[in-house]
Design a protein around this motif. Structure first.
Motif, mmCIF file in Angstrom:
data_model
loop_
_atom_site.group_PDB
_atom_site.id
_atom_site.type_symbol
_atom_site.label_atom_id
_atom_site.label_comp_id
_atom_site.label_asym_id
_atom_site.label_seq_id
_atom_site.Cartn_x
_atom_site.Cartn_y
_atom_site.Cartn_z
ATOM 1 N N VAL A 275 0.833 -1.202 0.000
ATOM 2 C CA VAL A 275 0.000 0.000 0.000
ATOM 3 C C VAL A 275 0.868 1.253 0.000
ATOM 4 O O VAL A 275 0.643 2.197 -0.779
ATOM 5 C CB VAL A 275 -0.942 0.002 1.228
ATOM 6 C CG1 VAL A 275 -1.696 1.328 1.315
ATOM 7 C CG2 VAL A 275 -1.928 -1.156 1.156
ATOM 8 N N VAL A 276 1.881 1.259 0.866
ATOM 9 C CA VAL A 276 2.768 2.420 0.956
ATOM 10 C C VAL A 276 3.557 2.611 -0.336
ATOM 11 O O VAL A 276 3.707 3.736 -0.837
ATOM 12 C CB VAL A 276 3.722 2.269 2.159
ATOM 13 C CG1 VAL A 276 4.784 3.361 2.151
ATOM 14 C CG2 VAL A 276 2.939 2.296 3.467
ATOM 15 N N ASP A 277 4.037 1.517 -0.905
ATOM 16 C CA ASP A 277 4.822 1.613 -2.147
ATOM 17 C C ASP A 277 3.987 2.162 -3.302
ATOM 18 O O ASP A 277 4.476 2.954 -4.116
ATOM 19 C CB ASP A 277 5.397 0.244 -2.520
ATOM 20 C CG ASP A 277 6.495 -0.208 -1.561
ATOM 21 O OD1 ASP A 277 7.027 0.649 -0.828
ATOM 22 O OD2 ASP A 277 6.798 -1.421 -1.527
ATOM 23 N N LEU A 278 2.725 1.745 -3.367
ATOM 24 C CA LEU A 278 1.850 2.268 -4.412
ATOM 25 C C LEU A 278 1.632 3.770 -4.244
ATOM 26 O O LEU A 278 1.686 4.540 -5.212
ATOM 27 C CB LEU A 278 0.499 1.544 -4.375
ATOM 28 C CG LEU A 278 0.463 0.113 -4.915
ATOM 29 C CD1 LEU A 278 -0.884 -0.538 -4.592
ATOM 30 C CD2 LEU A 278 0.710 0.088 -6.418
ATOM 31 N N ALA A 279 1.384 4.186 -3.016
ATOM 32 C CA ALA A 279 1.161 5.612 -2.763
ATOM 33 C C ALA A 279 2.414 6.422 -3.067
ATOM 34 O O ALA A 279 2.345 7.505 -3.669
ATOM 35 C CB ALA A 279 0.728 5.821 -1.314
ATOM 36 N N ARG A 280 3.564 5.909 -2.665
ATOM 37 C CA ARG A 280 4.813 6.631 -2.912
ATOM 38 C C ARG A 280 5.118 6.701 -4.413
ATOM 39 O O ARG A 280 5.725 7.669 -4.886
ATOM 40 C CB ARG A 280 5.963 5.961 -2.153
ATOM 41 C CG ARG A 280 5.829 6.107 -0.640
ATOM 42 C CD ARG A 280 6.985 5.437 0.090
ATOM 43 N NE ARG A 280 8.228 6.164 -0.135
ATOM 44 C CZ ARG A 280 8.612 7.218 0.570
ATOM 45 N NH1 ARG A 280 7.857 7.694 1.545
ATOM 46 N NH2 ARG A 280 9.766 7.819 0.316
ATOM 47 N N GLY B 223 0.730 13.771 -5.663
ATOM 48 C CA GLY B 223 0.506 12.361 -5.390
ATOM 49 C C GLY B 223 -0.448 12.134 -4.233
ATOM 50 O O GLY B 223 -1.047 13.070 -3.693
ATOM 51 N N ALA B 224 -0.568 10.863 -3.846
ATOM 52 C CA ALA B 224 -1.507 10.463 -2.802
ATOM 53 C C ALA B 224 -1.033 10.927 -1.428
ATOM 54 O O ALA B 224 0.155 10.902 -1.120
ATOM 55 C CB ALA B 224 -1.679 8.950 -2.819
ATOM 56 N N SER B 225 -1.970 11.319 -0.587
ATOM 57 C CA SER B 225 -1.674 11.777 0.767
ATOM 58 C C SER B 225 -1.662 10.604 1.738
ATOM 59 O O SER B 225 -2.166 9.511 1.427
ATOM 60 C CB SER B 225 -2.741 12.781 1.214
ATOM 61 O OG SER B 225 -4.000 12.120 1.320
ATOM 62 N N THR C 220 -2.597 6.287 -15.969
ATOM 63 C CA THR C 220 -1.383 6.487 -15.168
ATOM 64 C C THR C 220 -1.412 5.601 -13.927
ATOM 65 O O THR C 220 -0.397 4.989 -13.557
ATOM 66 C CB THR C 220 -1.243 7.961 -14.768
ATOM 67 O OG1 THR C 220 -1.268 8.780 -15.944
ATOM 68 C CG2 THR C 220 0.052 8.194 -14.012
ATOM 69 N N LEU C 221 -2.558 5.510 -13.278
ATOM 70 C CA LEU C 221 -2.675 4.653 -12.096
ATOM 71 C C LEU C 221 -2.546 3.176 -12.465
ATOM 72 O O LEU C 221 -1.956 2.383 -11.721
ATOM 73 C CB LEU C 221 -4.003 4.908 -11.389
ATOM 74 C CG LEU C 221 -4.159 6.293 -10.744
ATOM 75 C CD1 LEU C 221 -5.557 6.470 -10.177
ATOM 76 C CD2 LEU C 221 -3.116 6.501 -9.648
ATOM 77 N N ALA C 222 -3.086 2.808 -13.613
ATOM 78 C CA ALA C 222 -2.938 1.424 -14.077
ATOM 79 C C ALA C 222 -1.471 1.099 -14.344
ATOM 80 O O ALA C 222 -1.009 -0.025 -14.077
ATOM 81 C CB ALA C 222 -3.775 1.206 -15.342
ATOM 82 N N GLU C 223 -0.736 2.073 -14.855
ATOM 83 C CA GLU C 223 0.698 1.889 -15.084
ATOM 84 C C GLU C 223 1.440 1.657 -13.769
ATOM 85 O O GLU C 223 2.327 0.804 -13.675
ATOM 86 C CB GLU C 223 1.254 3.110 -15.810
ATOM 87 C CG GLU C 223 2.758 3.060 -16.058
ATOM 88 C CD GLU C 223 3.292 4.376 -16.575
ATOM 89 O OE1 GLU C 223 4.495 4.637 -16.366
ATOM 90 O OE2 GLU C 223 2.508 5.150 -17.169
ATOM 91 N N THR D 154 2.939 7.198 -6.667
ATOM 92 C CA THR D 154 2.177 8.320 -7.227
ATOM 93 C C THR D 154 2.901 9.642 -6.995
ATOM 94 O O THR D 154 2.681 10.605 -7.734
ATOM 95 C CB THR D 154 0.763 8.402 -6.614
ATOM 96 O OG1 THR D 154 0.852 8.747 -5.223
ATOM 97 C CG2 THR D 154 0.018 7.085 -6.766
ATOM 98 N N ARG D 155 3.755 9.694 -5.984
ATOM 99 C CA ARG D 155 4.452 10.940 -5.666
ATOM 100 C C ARG D 155 5.734 11.113 -6.482
ATOM 101 O O ARG D 155 6.247 12.234 -6.582
ATOM 102 C CB ARG D 155 4.785 10.983 -4.168
ATOM 103 C CG ARG D 155 3.568 10.861 -3.260
ATOM 104 C CD ARG D 155 3.980 10.622 -1.824
ATOM 105 N NE ARG D 155 2.846 10.193 -1.005
ATOM 106 C CZ ARG D 155 2.963 9.599 0.172
ATOM 107 N NH1 ARG D 155 4.166 9.360 0.668
ATOM 108 N NH2 ARG D 155 1.894 9.230 0.850
ATOM 109 N N THR D 156 6.245 10.021 -7.005
ATOM 110 C CA THR D 156 7.503 10.085 -7.762
ATOM 111 C C THR D 156 7.303 9.895 -9.263
ATOM 112 O O THR D 156 8.252 10.036 -10.032
ATOM 113 C CB THR D 156 8.480 9.011 -7.255
ATOM 114 O OG1 THR D 156 7.876 7.716 -7.372
ATOM 115 C CG2 THR D 156 8.835 9.248 -5.794
ATOM 116 N N HIS D 157 6.078 9.586 -9.674
ATOM 117 C CA HIS D 157 5.815 9.379 -11.095
ATOM 118 C C HIS D 157 6.020 10.692 -11.849
ATOM 119 O O HIS D 157 5.498 11.748 -11.440
ATOM 120 C CB HIS D 157 4.387 8.866 -11.294
ATOM 121 C CG HIS D 157 4.107 8.356 -12.667
ATOM 122 N ND1 HIS D 157 3.914 9.188 -13.750
ATOM 123 C CD2 HIS D 157 4.001 7.088 -13.143
ATOM 124 C CE1 HIS D 157 3.694 8.467 -14.823
ATOM 125 N NE2 HIS D 157 3.740 7.175 -14.485
#
Length: 319
Positions: free
Chosen positions: A231-236, A247-249, A305-308, A238-241
């Protein structure tokens, strides 16, 4: 064994609640299931779609399925913050001011066409949605334990709308689209009874106390360390893409975790799987992330982008 029985009971009550809403909102089983998931996660829903597809009907049916207080706000350009949260009025008998609660002091609050009100009025919901309290004239008033805002809005390109700010969007757990019904469902709609009458005859299947107990039980659903890291890796990610400017909060991470727990319990499991995260990721994140100007100019879409990101961030393996 007791734990298994409790999970099974949760799944049965979850299905019962969905089935009750589906009596009125036909042909939208998946959307109803997600709305109930959001409710039991302690989150708020933003229903975005064109007029006339049943957004308000879904919100009313969900509220009518649980015996609790219901408040409705029709957002218009002239609506004031005090019309939402309430105001202090002079009590001549006692020679003091007393607080008169607004419609937000309910278990279910329907904010209909929320993007037709001014940003100042929209912001009246910020404290209520994030902290379940309202402060008026320096006095803080607590909202009910079971508190859910079900907001509807028309797409941004429609006339007379004000875009919701990022701070407001981040307080919604999910943004859902009802969508047009299938041909078969529209034929059934013509042949069926009046939806308004069906809604009026809809009986609640549980009270707010039972709903609160279900929500508290969902919090005990196990999330293994590797799944939490996922979960954390997915959110992070979004912040580095490179194609995302916002990105996600951390609030999004907590919301995704809560929703995944409810999804697992609704399927009779006492643990969260990576598939639960994958199924909910875009629904929780799509209204929170903001694409960069370069991405928008190139025709990129948030969903793609989220699917990527889902495709590139490795999920933990079973066992």
């Amino acid at each position: 064994m007791v734990e298994t029985d409790r999970v099974t009971a949760f799944a049965q009550r979850f299905t019962q609640l969905c089935d009750n809403v589906n009596q009125v909102v036909s042909g939208k089983t998946e959307v109803v299931g997600l709305a109930v998931t959001c409710l039991l996660s302690g989150g708020h829903i933003l229903l975005e779609d064109v007029p006339g597809v049943g957004k308000t009907l879904l919100a009313k049916a969900l509220a009518a399925s649980v015996h609790g207080r219901f408040g409705r706000l029709q957002f218009t350009p002239d609506l004031l913050p005090a019309d939402v949260v309430g105001t202090s009025v002079w009590n001549s008998a006692e020679s003091n001011f007393s607080f008169r609660p607004g419609p937000v002091f309910a278990n279910f609050v329907l904010a209909d066409e929320v993007n037709r009100a001014s940003p100042k009025t929209q912001s009246a919901l910020l404290e209520a949605m994030a902290e379940e309290q309202v402060t008026v004239d320096g006095t803080t008033n607590a909202l009910p334990e079971v508190f859910m805002v079900i907001a509807t809005q028309n797409p941004m390109e429609h006339h007379g709308t004000f875009p919701l700010p990022e701070s407001q969007l981040d307080r919604f757990l999910m943004r859902l689209s009802v969508g047009y019904p299938s041909r078969a469902d529209e034929l059934a709609l013509l042949a069926g009874g009046d939806r308004t009458r069906l809604l009026a005859d809809l009986s609640p299947v549980m009270d707010v106390d039972s709903l609160a107990k279900m929500a508290r039980f969902a919090e005990s659903i196990h999330i293994a360390g590797p799944v939490g890291e996922y979960v954390v890796d997915l959110a992070r990610a979004t912040r580095t893409h490179p194609g995302i400017s916002l990105g996600a909060s951390p609030r999004a991470i907590l919301g995704l975790q809560s929703a995944a727990r409810v999804r697992a319990a609704s399927q009779g499991r006492s643990y969260v799987m990576p598939d639960d995260i994958k199924a909910l990721f875009a629904l929780v994140m799509s209204h929170r992330v903001v694409l960069s100007g370069e991405s928008l100019s190139a025709g990129a879409r948030t969903e793609d982008t989220l699917a990527e990101i889902l495709a590139t961030v490795p999920a933990p393996r079973p066992g």
